[in-house]
Design a protein around this motif. Structure first.
Motif, PDB file in Angstrom:
ATOM      1  N   SER A 151       4.891  24.019 -29.157  1.00  0.00           N
ATOM      2  CA  SER A 151       3.632  25.007 -29.743  1.00  0.00           C
ATOM      3  C   SER A 151       2.692  24.911 -28.727  1.00  0.00           C
ATOM      4  N   ALA A 152       1.680  25.799 -28.623  1.00  0.00           N
ATOM      5  CA  ALA A 152       0.788  26.084 -27.571  1.00  0.00           C
ATOM      6  C   ALA A 152      -0.454  25.084 -28.370  1.00  0.00           C
ATOM      7  N   LEU A 153      -0.226  24.583 -29.407  1.00  0.00           N
ATOM      8  CA  LEU A 153      -1.271  23.800 -29.894  1.00  0.00           C
ATOM      9  C   LEU A 153      -1.179  22.258 -29.250  1.00  0.00           C
ATOM     10  N   LEU A 154       0.127  22.035 -28.681  1.00  0.00           N
ATOM     11  CA  LEU A 154       0.399  20.770 -28.272  1.00  0.00           C
ATOM     12  C   LEU A 154      -0.507  20.489 -26.684  1.00  0.00           C
ATOM     13  N   TYR A 155      -0.840  21.535 -26.323  1.00  0.00           N
ATOM     14  CA  TYR A 155      -1.642  21.550 -24.972  1.00  0.00           C
ATOM     15  C   TYR A 155      -2.980  21.704 -25.084  1.00  0.00           C
ATOM     16  N   HIS A 156      -3.668  20.575 -24.529  1.00  0.00           N
ATOM     17  CA  HIS A 156      -5.221  20.441 -24.688  1.00  0.00           C
ATOM     18  C   HIS A 156      -5.881  20.196 -23.497  1.00  0.00           C
ATOM     19  N   SER A 157      -6.866  20.883 -23.225  1.00  0.00           N
ATOM     20  CA  SER A 157      -7.841  20.720 -21.938  1.00  0.00           C
ATOM     21  C   SER A 157      -9.116  21.084 -22.556  1.00  0.00           C
ATOM     22  N   SER A 158     -10.178  19.974 -22.489  1.00  0.00           N
ATOM     23  CA  SER A 158     -11.594  20.626 -22.806  1.00  0.00           C
ATOM     24  C   SER A 158     -12.454  19.593 -22.131  1.00  0.00           C
ATOM     25  N   PHE A 159     -13.780  19.752 -22.179  1.00  0.00           N
ATOM     26  CA  PHE A 159     -14.687  18.919 -21.668  1.00  0.00           C
ATOM     27  C   PHE A 159     -16.183  19.426 -22.049  1.00  0.00           C
ATOM     28  N   SER A 160     -17.062  18.479 -22.177  1.00  0.00           N
ATOM     29  CA  SER A 160     -18.256  18.625 -22.489  1.00  0.00           C
ATOM     30  C   SER A 160     -19.434  17.537 -21.620  1.00  0.00           C
ATOM     31  N   VAL A 161     -20.248  17.902 -20.792  1.00  0.00           N
ATOM     32  CA  VAL A 161     -20.929  17.021 -19.984  1.00  0.00           C
ATOM     33  C   VAL A 161     -22.477  17.532 -19.605  1.00  0.00           C
ATOM     34  N   GLY A 162     -23.272  16.559 -19.548  1.00  0.00           N
ATOM     35  CA  GLY A 162     -24.658  16.913 -19.343  1.00  0.00           C
ATOM     36  C   GLY A 162     -25.378  16.093 -18.320  1.00  0.00           C
ATOM     37  N   LEU A 163     -26.684  16.249 -18.099  1.00  0.00           N
ATOM     38  CA  LEU A 163     -27.375  15.698 -17.040  1.00  0.00           C
ATOM     39  C   LEU A 163     -28.387  14.633 -17.671  1.00  0.00           C
ATOM     40  N   THR A 164     -28.700  13.643 -16.928  1.00  0.00           N
ATOM     41  CA  THR A 164     -29.576  12.748 -17.455  1.00  0.00           C
ATOM     42  C   THR A 164     -31.023  12.894 -16.527  1.00  0.00           C
ATOM     43  N   ASP A 165     -30.881  13.418 -15.001  1.00  0.00           N
ATOM     44  CA  ASP A 165     -31.989  13.550 -14.433  1.00  0.00           C
ATOM     45  C   ASP A 165     -31.958  14.910 -13.828  1.00  0.00           C
ATOM     46  N   PRO A 166     -33.175  15.332 -13.067  1.00  0.00           N
ATOM     47  CA  PRO A 166     -33.112  16.834 -12.628  1.00  0.00           C
ATOM     48  C   PRO A 166     -32.204  16.670 -11.467  1.00  0.00           C
ATOM     49  N   VAL A 167     -31.769  17.880 -11.179  1.00  0.00           N
ATOM     50  CA  VAL A 167     -30.935  18.021  -9.923  1.00  0.00           C
ATOM     51  C   VAL A 167     -31.624  17.997  -8.677  1.00  0.00           C
ATOM     52  N   PRO A 168     -30.877  17.044  -7.638  1.00  0.00           N
ATOM     53  CA  PRO A 168     -31.959  16.638  -6.423  1.00  0.00           C
ATOM     54  C   PRO A 168     -31.514  17.534  -5.481  1.00  0.00           C
ATOM     55  N   ALA A 169     -30.266  18.393  -5.606  1.00  0.00           N
ATOM     56  CA  ALA A 169     -30.078  19.045  -4.232  1.00  0.00           C
ATOM     57  C   ALA A 169     -29.369  20.442  -4.561  1.00  0.00           C
ATOM     58  N   THR A 170     -29.205  21.182  -3.707  1.00  0.00           N
ATOM     59  CA  THR A 170     -28.917  22.871  -3.767  1.00  0.00           C
ATOM     60  C   THR A 170     -27.547  22.961  -3.001  1.00  0.00           C
ATOM     61  N   ASN A 171     -26.904  24.214  -3.210  1.00  0.00           N
ATOM     62  CA  ASN A 171     -25.867  24.541  -2.548  1.00  0.00           C
ATOM     63  C   ASN A 171     -24.745  23.419  -2.698  1.00  0.00           C
ATOM     64  N   VAL A 172     -24.718  22.631  -3.486  1.00  0.00           N
ATOM     65  CA  VAL A 172     -23.581  21.728  -3.754  1.00  0.00           C
ATOM     66  C   VAL A 172     -23.204  21.312  -5.286  1.00  0.00           C
ATOM     67  N   PRO A 173     -22.002  21.113  -5.517  1.00  0.00           N
ATOM     68  CA  PRO A 173     -21.897  21.107  -7.173  1.00  0.00           C
ATOM     69  C   PRO A 173     -22.659  19.974  -7.697  1.00  0.00           C
ATOM     70  N   ILE A 174     -23.010  20.512  -8.925  1.00  0.00           N
ATOM     71  CA  ILE A 174     -24.086  19.735  -9.813  1.00  0.00           C
ATOM     72  C   ILE A 174     -23.029  18.753 -10.636  1.00  0.00           C
ATOM     73  N   ARG A 175     -23.578  17.338 -10.200  1.00  0.00           N
ATOM     74  CA  ARG A 175     -22.561  16.211 -10.699  1.00  0.00           C
ATOM     75  C   ARG A 175     -23.332  15.945 -12.114  1.00  0.00           C
ATOM     76  N   PHE A 176     -22.594  16.221 -13.365  1.00  0.00           N
ATOM     77  CA  PHE A 176     -22.963  16.145 -14.459  1.00  0.00           C
ATOM     78  C   PHE A 176     -22.600  14.521 -14.708  1.00  0.00           C
ATOM     79  N   ASN A 177     -23.480  13.757 -15.389  1.00  0.00           N
ATOM     80  CA  ASN A 177     -23.017  12.326 -15.480  1.00  0.00           C
ATOM     81  C   ASN A 177     -23.126  11.841 -16.806  1.00  0.00           C
ATOM     82  N   LYS A 178     -23.492  12.589 -17.870  1.00  0.00           N
ATOM     83  CA  LYS A 178     -23.768  12.398 -19.263  1.00  0.00           C
ATOM     84  C   LYS A 178     -22.454  13.127 -19.859  1.00  0.00           C
TER      85      LYS A 178
END
Length: 303
Positions: A151-178
């Motif tokens: 069953s397709a229900l047997l396959y799962h993949s999900s995430f939900s993340v957030g930030l704790t501080d302002p983003v310090p750099a640009t043009n690089v992936p944002i590292r969500f640590n929450k």
């Protein structure tokens, strides 16, 4: 007695002359004159010899007259010409060949002969054209029920993340640590990227707090920007920038967010009371690719 001998000799001479005359008449039509004369001379000599022989025979059989002769006995003897054959004639010439006879009737049918040896194999013939389509066949019997699939229900993949501080750099992936949810660990907080392990269709969304400066954010898929979001900051206000989209991913694809541009567009903000989040989950997997991958893995394990 002398009269009898005279008559006998005269009869022999007449018989010989008659035979010679018959031979001459039969041969004159076919033989030349010379052959006929030679044959006449030979016939005369033979007649004389025959006459002499007859005289000797007559002397031997003659009985003297006298007392020993029985009176009244009848003489049954016949003239020599009646009991003595003439000289054989010469053989005649061969006749002409006769005509061909008629064809005979067909004979009876003979017995069946033995089977002959097989001949050599002939050359292949040219390929024939396609025949006319045949009539439609009857429907086949229903097949057996297959094994229960995954069953397709047997396959799962999900995430939900957030930030704790302002983003310090640009043009690089944002590292969500929450982390709000990352049960399958498909989001990597070290690289700031979501790693696709299950091929299929995914839904992604983000909600960002904008403060102190403008914000321009891009959603990337494998080093290519797919979606842009821009928010202009107004002094004294706290703004929100958001976006959402659906993507089909293959195994190994990566998805992330990053600030696009220089530091003047790095206004993505977070603190204890303001959150900036990034979420995604699998809508449905690509079962065909999963089955193919499963067969490959089974084949490798068998080897």
């Amino acid at each position: 007695m002398k009269l009898m001998w005279s008559l006998l000799l005269l009869g022999l001479m007449l018989a010989g002359s008659f035979s010679v005359a018959q031979e001459e008449d039969g041969e004159e039509a076919d033989e030349p004159a010379e052959d006929a004369a030679v044959e006449d001379e030979e016939a005369a000599v033979e007649d004389e010899e025959a006459a002499a022989d007859n005289e000797e025979a007559a002397v031997e059989v003659e009985e003297p007259e006298g007392p020993g002769t029985e009176a009244g006995m009848t003489d049954n003897r016949q003239p020599c010409a009646m009991w003595m054959g003439g000289v054989p004639g010469t053989p005649g010439h061969s006749g002409h060949l006769g005509r061909d006879g008629r064809d005979g009737h067909d004979g009876p049918r003979g017995e069946k002969g033995d089977t002959g040896e097989p001949g050599e194999k002939g050359e292949p013939g040219e390929k024939g054209g396609n025949g006319a389509p045949g009539p439609r066949g009857f429907p086949g019997n229903p097949g057996l029920k297959g094994a229960q699939g995954e069953s397709a229900l047997l396959y799962h993949s999900s995430f939900s993340v957030g930030l704790t501080d302002p983003v310090p750099a640009t043009n690089v992936p944002i590292r969500f640590n929450k982390f709000f949810h990352n049960e399958q660990h498909h989001y990597d907080d070290v690289s700031g990227k979501f790693h696709c392990l299950l091929p299929g269709v995914y839904f992604f969304t983000y909600h960002l707090t904008v403060y102190t400066k403008d914000a321009r954010v891009s959603l990337f898929k494998n080093d290519k920007p797919v979606m842009f979001t821009y928010d202009q900051y107004h002094e004294g206000n706290v703004d929100q920038a958001s976006g959402a989209l659906i993507l089909r991913l293959q195994s190994g694809d990566e998805v992330w967010l990053q600030i696009y541009g220089d530091e003047d567009f790095g206004g993505v903000y977070a603190d204890n009371t303001n959150d900036s989040t990034f979420s995604g989950f699998l809508l449905y997997p690509d079962m065909g690719e999963l089955e193919e991958r499963r067969r490959r893995s089974v084949g490798v394990s068998r080897h």
